[in-house]
Design a protein around this motif. Structure first.
Motif, PDB file in Angstrom:
ATOM      1  N   SER A   1      22.812  27.351  38.033  1.00  0.00           N
ATOM      2  CA  SER A   1      21.954  27.626  36.881  1.00  0.00           C
ATOM      3  C   SER A   1      22.533  27.167  35.560  1.00  0.00           C
ATOM      4  O   SER A   1      21.794  26.975  34.586  1.00  0.00           O
ATOM      5  N   CYS A   2      23.855  26.963  35.487  1.00  0.00           N
ATOM      6  CA  CYS A   2      24.468  26.650  34.192  1.00  0.00           C
ATOM      7  C   CYS A   2      25.808  25.948  34.387  1.00  0.00           C
ATOM      8  O   CYS A   2      26.474  26.097  35.416  1.00  0.00           O
ATOM      9  N   LEU A   3      26.191  25.183  33.355  1.00  0.00           N
ATOM     10  CA  LEU A   3      27.444  24.426  33.358  1.00  0.00           C
ATOM     11  C   LEU A   3      28.113  24.538  31.994  1.00  0.00           C
ATOM     12  O   LEU A   3      27.447  24.716  30.971  1.00  0.00           O
ATOM     13  N   ALA A   4      29.429  24.395  31.982  1.00  0.00           N
ATOM     14  CA  ALA A   4      30.197  24.294  30.742  1.00  0.00           C
ATOM     15  C   ALA A   4      31.410  23.420  31.015  1.00  0.00           C
ATOM     16  O   ALA A   4      31.931  23.392  32.137  1.00  0.00           O
ATOM     17  N   VAL A   5      31.855  22.685  30.002  1.00  0.00           N
ATOM     18  CA  VAL A   5      33.023  21.810  30.129  1.00  0.00           C
ATOM     19  C   VAL A   5      33.992  22.129  29.002  1.00  0.00           C
ATOM     20  O   VAL A   5      33.595  22.210  27.828  1.00  0.00           O
ATOM     21  N   SER A   6      35.282  22.315  29.331  1.00  0.00           N
ATOM     22  CA  SER A   6      36.284  22.629  28.313  1.00  0.00           C
ATOM     23  C   SER A   6      37.680  22.448  28.876  1.00  0.00           C
ATOM     24  O   SER A   6      37.939  22.793  30.042  1.00  0.00           O
ATOM     25  N   ASN A   7      38.578  21.894  28.058  1.00  0.00           N
ATOM     26  CA  ASN A   7      39.998  21.783  28.416  1.00  0.00           C
ATOM     27  C   ASN A   7      40.233  21.144  29.784  1.00  0.00           C
ATOM     28  O   ASN A   7      41.059  21.615  30.568  1.00  0.00           O
TER      29      ASN A   7
ATOM     30  N   ASP B   1      24.796  40.157  39.841  1.00  0.00           N
ATOM     31  CA  ASP B   1      23.482  39.517  39.838  1.00  0.00           C
ATOM     32  C   ASP B   1      23.678  38.052  39.453  1.00  0.00           C
ATOM     33  O   ASP B   1      24.798  37.618  39.180  1.00  0.00           O
ATOM     34  N   ALA B   2      22.593  37.313  39.403  1.00  0.00           N
ATOM     35  CA  ALA B   2      22.655  35.883  39.120  1.00  0.00           C
ATOM     36  C   ALA B   2      23.314  35.606  37.776  1.00  0.00           C
ATOM     37  O   ALA B   2      23.122  36.349  36.799  1.00  0.00           O
ATOM     38  N   ILE B   3      24.093  34.523  37.720  1.00  0.00           N
ATOM     39  CA  ILE B   3      24.671  34.057  36.455  1.00  0.00           C
ATOM     40  C   ILE B   3      23.645  33.140  35.801  1.00  0.00           C
ATOM     41  O   ILE B   3      23.175  32.174  36.403  1.00  0.00           O
ATOM     42  N   ASN B   4      23.300  33.449  34.556  1.00  0.00           N
ATOM     43  CA  ASN B   4      22.241  32.724  33.855  1.00  0.00           C
ATOM     44  C   ASN B   4      22.736  31.733  32.820  1.00  0.00           C
ATOM     45  O   ASN B   4      22.031  30.783  32.475  1.00  0.00           O
ATOM     46  N   SER B   5      23.948  31.956  32.292  1.00  0.00           N
ATOM     47  CA  SER B   5      24.417  31.102  31.191  1.00  0.00           C
ATOM     48  C   SER B   5      25.935  31.128  31.125  1.00  0.00           C
ATOM     49  O   SER B   5      26.572  32.138  31.458  1.00  0.00           O
ATOM     50  N   LEU B   6      26.505  29.998  30.688  1.00  0.00           N
ATOM     51  CA  LEU B   6      27.948  29.864  30.512  1.00  0.00           C
ATOM     52  C   LEU B   6      28.241  29.196  29.183  1.00  0.00           C
ATOM     53  O   LEU B   6      27.497  28.323  28.734  1.00  0.00           O
TER      54      LEU B   6
ATOM     55  N   ASN C   1      38.045  28.027  23.245  1.00  0.00           N
ATOM     56  CA  ASN C   1      39.405  28.527  23.042  1.00  0.00           C
ATOM     57  C   ASN C   1      40.041  29.061  24.325  1.00  0.00           C
ATOM     58  O   ASN C   1      40.725  30.085  24.317  1.00  0.00           O
ATOM     59  N   GLY C   2      39.819  28.363  25.428  1.00  0.00           N
ATOM     60  CA  GLY C   2      40.432  28.768  26.687  1.00  0.00           C
ATOM     61  C   GLY C   2      39.756  29.933  27.376  1.00  0.00           C
ATOM     62  O   GLY C   2      40.228  30.396  28.414  1.00  0.00           O
ATOM     63  N   ILE C   3      38.643  30.410  26.823  1.00  0.00           N
ATOM     64  CA  ILE C   3      37.888  31.510  27.418  1.00  0.00           C
ATOM     65  C   ILE C   3      36.516  30.994  27.824  1.00  0.00           C
ATOM     66  O   ILE C   3      35.868  30.246  27.093  1.00  0.00           O
ATOM     67  N   VAL C   4      36.059  31.381  29.027  1.00  0.00           N
ATOM     68  CA  VAL C   4      34.704  31.054  29.454  1.00  0.00           C
ATOM     69  C   VAL C   4      33.931  32.363  29.585  1.00  0.00           C
ATOM     70  O   VAL C   4      34.429  33.354  30.125  1.00  0.00           O
ATOM     71  N   TYR C   5      32.724  32.370  29.017  1.00  0.00           N
ATOM     72  CA  TYR C   5      31.880  33.564  29.019  1.00  0.00           C
ATOM     73  C   TYR C   5      30.706  33.332  29.967  1.00  0.00           C
ATOM     74  O   TYR C   5      30.036  32.306  29.895  1.00  0.00           O
ATOM     75  N   SER C   6      30.457  34.295  30.836  1.00  0.00           N
ATOM     76  CA  SER C   6      29.345  34.203  31.785  1.00  0.00           C
ATOM     77  C   SER C   6      28.369  35.346  31.515  1.00  0.00           C
ATOM     78  O   SER C   6      28.755  36.510  31.449  1.00  0.00           O
ATOM     79  N   ALA C   7      27.082  34.986  31.337  1.00  0.00           N
ATOM     80  CA  ALA C   7      26.030  35.981  31.107  1.00  0.00           C
ATOM     81  C   ALA C   7      25.205  36.112  32.375  1.00  0.00           C
ATOM     82  O   ALA C   7      24.871  35.111  33.012  1.00  0.00           O
ATOM     83  N   SER C   8      24.855  37.345  32.717  1.00  0.00           N
ATOM     84  CA  SER C   8      24.264  37.587  34.028  1.00  0.00           C
ATOM     85  C   SER C   8      23.050  38.504  33.968  1.00  0.00           C
ATOM     86  O   SER C   8      22.835  39.245  33.005  1.00  0.00           O
ATOM     87  N   GLY C   9      22.294  38.464  35.048  1.00  0.00           N
ATOM     88  CA  GLY C   9      21.174  39.371  35.226  1.00  0.00           C
ATOM     89  C   GLY C   9      21.599  40.810  35.372  1.00  0.00           C
ATOM     90  O   GLY C   9      20.758  41.714  35.310  1.00  0.00           O
ATOM     91  N   ASP C  10      22.898  41.071  35.566  1.00  0.00           N
ATOM     92  CA  ASP C  10      23.381  42.448  35.658  1.00  0.00           C
ATOM     93  C   ASP C  10      23.566  43.089  34.282  1.00  0.00           C
ATOM     94  O   ASP C  10      24.054  44.218  34.180  1.00  0.00           O
TER      95      ASP C  10
ATOM     96  N   LEU D   1      20.918  39.584  30.731  1.00  0.00           N
ATOM     97  CA  LEU D   1      21.401  38.708  29.672  1.00  0.00           C
ATOM     98  C   LEU D   1      21.173  37.270  30.125  1.00  0.00           C
ATOM     99  O   LEU D   1      21.745  36.818  31.114  1.00  0.00           O
ATOM    100  N   ASN D   2      20.293  36.587  29.405  1.00  0.00           N
ATOM    101  CA  ASN D   2      19.842  35.260  29.825  1.00  0.00           C
ATOM    102  C   ASN D   2      20.605  34.117  29.178  1.00  0.00           C
ATOM    103  O   ASN D   2      20.567  32.993  29.672  1.00  0.00           O
ATOM    104  N   SER D   3      21.280  34.382  28.052  1.00  0.00           N
ATOM    105  CA  SER D   3      21.941  33.296  27.328  1.00  0.00           C
ATOM    106  C   SER D   3      23.145  33.841  26.581  1.00  0.00           C
ATOM    107  O   SER D   3      23.157  35.000  26.146  1.00  0.00           O
ATOM    108  N   VAL D   4      24.163  32.995  26.430  1.00  0.00           N
ATOM    109  CA  VAL D   4      25.357  33.360  25.666  1.00  0.00           C
ATOM    110  C   VAL D   4      25.825  32.146  24.874  1.00  0.00           C
ATOM    111  O   VAL D   4      25.775  31.016  25.362  1.00  0.00           O
ATOM    112  N   VAL D   5      26.221  32.372  23.628  1.00  0.00           N
ATOM    113  CA  VAL D   5      26.782  31.330  22.771  1.00  0.00           C
ATOM    114  C   VAL D   5      27.990  31.905  22.050  1.00  0.00           C
ATOM    115  O   VAL D   5      28.144  33.129  21.929  1.00  0.00           O
TER     116      VAL D   5
END
Length: 420
Positions: A192-198, A229-234, A238-247, A279-283
């Motif tokens: 459902s989502c991708l992120a690229v870093s470091n 629950d499902a992961i909706n957004s990533l 700064n070396g941290i990845v945040y995952s937002a979920s249906g939970d 939670l459907n989105s995270v920034v």
């Protein structure tokens, strides 16, 4: 109000490669002008040279200042994701094809795609495009000016090499449901989502797992059972990845700084949303200090992190929309939220992370599924791109200012939970 001026506003798009030579750029221009003369059906061509205006004084109503520049169609289904890639805009829908539009004239440049099911996420990095698919695979495309096939498929994750190195060993399999097992490097449901870093690629899936891939060889390094629950957004920063979920939770993952050689990501913290909501989105802000999450109850919540990014305190929660917040993006001091109520809200961030609403953008005939703002300045503002379940991709001009003298009509701060 907006006033015309005599001199034109120049709209210059960034080059695909920072190190491109003038000859490369000119040859590209000549090729695209001959190969993509025709606009896609039902599209509205907008000449950015027409943006000959400046803001002379703050208007009475900020909600009247945006401009709808283009409505582009051509997708067979709902527009699910979009990304900026140099002078190109990429967007995808329920079909496998990714449509490439070229700025600034918004001509359809090309299409590319492969695989089964819809494209769920797009992310670009350097001269590569990463696409996540309903068939549980990630595809890697290389952008090349030296061939006719500008977007060329170079690999699919998991890679064949990674797969062959693990499929013989039973301990590498995990149970996904009764009588069904997959390798731990494989997602068992739509990505459902991708992120690229470091140097890392992060993928989140409806199978509730977060997987980490190495950019250099596309090897899967980790698989984390991240949520209930499902992961909706990533988003990664700064070396941290945040995952937002249906939970209803945003989880922060990072490496242990005390162990220099460690490759494993550990749970750094949990940012709690409202009860019984998704939670459907995270920034996250550029400096990594502020995290915002958009929920199915129409609220946007904000958290402030400490300097070590291992503790977060909630600083605001606002009723942003009457219906679910489906997507968000940050550009400088502005936060944009897209909703199932078919509208886009533009918010101004204050130093302490509080938000006040500047304007509401309307025009889509269906829920707004994806948003992306461009840092390129045009006529005292910038471009905002949106995709919707109404099968359209829209381009907006948004002014780069807010009305500081009249916040009372739009401001929602702290925990003042007023509705629109």
């Amino acid at each position: 109000m907006l006033k015309s001026v005599n001199h034109p506003v120049r709209y210059e798009t960034p080059l695909l490669y920072a190190n491109s030579t003038p000859s490369t750029n000119s040859s590209t221009s000549s090729r695209t002008s001959t190969d993509t003369d025709e606009s896609p059906p039902n599209s509205f061509r907008y000449n950015f040279q027409d943006l000959n205006f400046k803001i002379s004084s703050p208007p009475i109503s900020c909600s009247q200042t945006y401009k709808s520049l283009a409505v582009l169609s051509g997708h067979v289904g709902s527009v699910s994701c979009l990304a900026l890639c140099g002078e190109f805009i990429l967007n995808a829908s329920q079909g496998k094809d990714i449509i490439v539009w070229q700025q600034p004239d918004l001509k359809q440049f090309t299409k590319f795609g492969q695989g089964d099911g819809s494209v769920k996420a797009l992310v670009t990095f350097g001269n590569k495009v990463f696409t996540a698919h309903q068939d549980s695979r990630i595809r890697v495309w290389k952008i090349s000016r030296s061939s006719e096939n500008v977007f060329r498929l170079i690999d699919t994750l998991p890679t064949t090499k990674d797969y062959l190195g693990k499929f013989m060993k039973q301990s590498n399999y995990v149970r996904t449901r009764r009588h069904h097992k997959v390798l731990w490097i494989e997602h068992a449901d739509s990505i459902s989502c991708l992120a690229v870093s470091n140097g890392l690629i992060y993928s989140g899936s409806w199978d509730k797992t977060l997987k980490i891939w190495r950019m250099s060889d596309f090897k899967c390094l980790e698989s984390i059972k991240a949520h209930d629950d499902a992961i909706n957004s990533l988003v990664a920063s700064n070396g941290i990845v945040y995952s937002a979920s249906g939970d209803g939770k945003i989880k922060a993952w990072g490496k242990d700084k005390a162990k220099i050689k460690t490759t494993s990501h550990l749970l750094k913290g949990v940012l709690e949303g409202h009860k019984d909501m998704s939670l459907n989105s995270v920034v996250v802000s550029e400096d990594g200090s502020l995290v915002y999450g958009g929920g199915s109850d129409g609220y946007v919540m904000g958290w402030l992190g400490n300097k070590d990014f291992d503790s977060w305190n909630i600083i605001c929660e606002v009723k942003a929309h009457e219906m679910s917040v489906l997507c968000m993006c940050l550009m400088g001091e502005f936060l944009f939220t897209g909703s199932a109520d078919k509208s886009i809200c533009v918010w101004k961030r204050e130093i302490n992370g509080a938000l006040f609403r500047c304007m509401v953008i309307k025009g889509h005939e269906g829920p707004v599924k994806c948003l992306q703002a461009s840092p390129v300045r045009v006529g005292g503002g910038f471009m905002l791109y949106s995709g919707s379940l109404d099968k359209s991709f829209r381009v907006w001009w948004v002014p780069n200012y807010t009305e500081d003298n009249d916040k009372s009509s739009g401001e929602i701060k702290g925990k003042e939970l007023g509705s629109l």
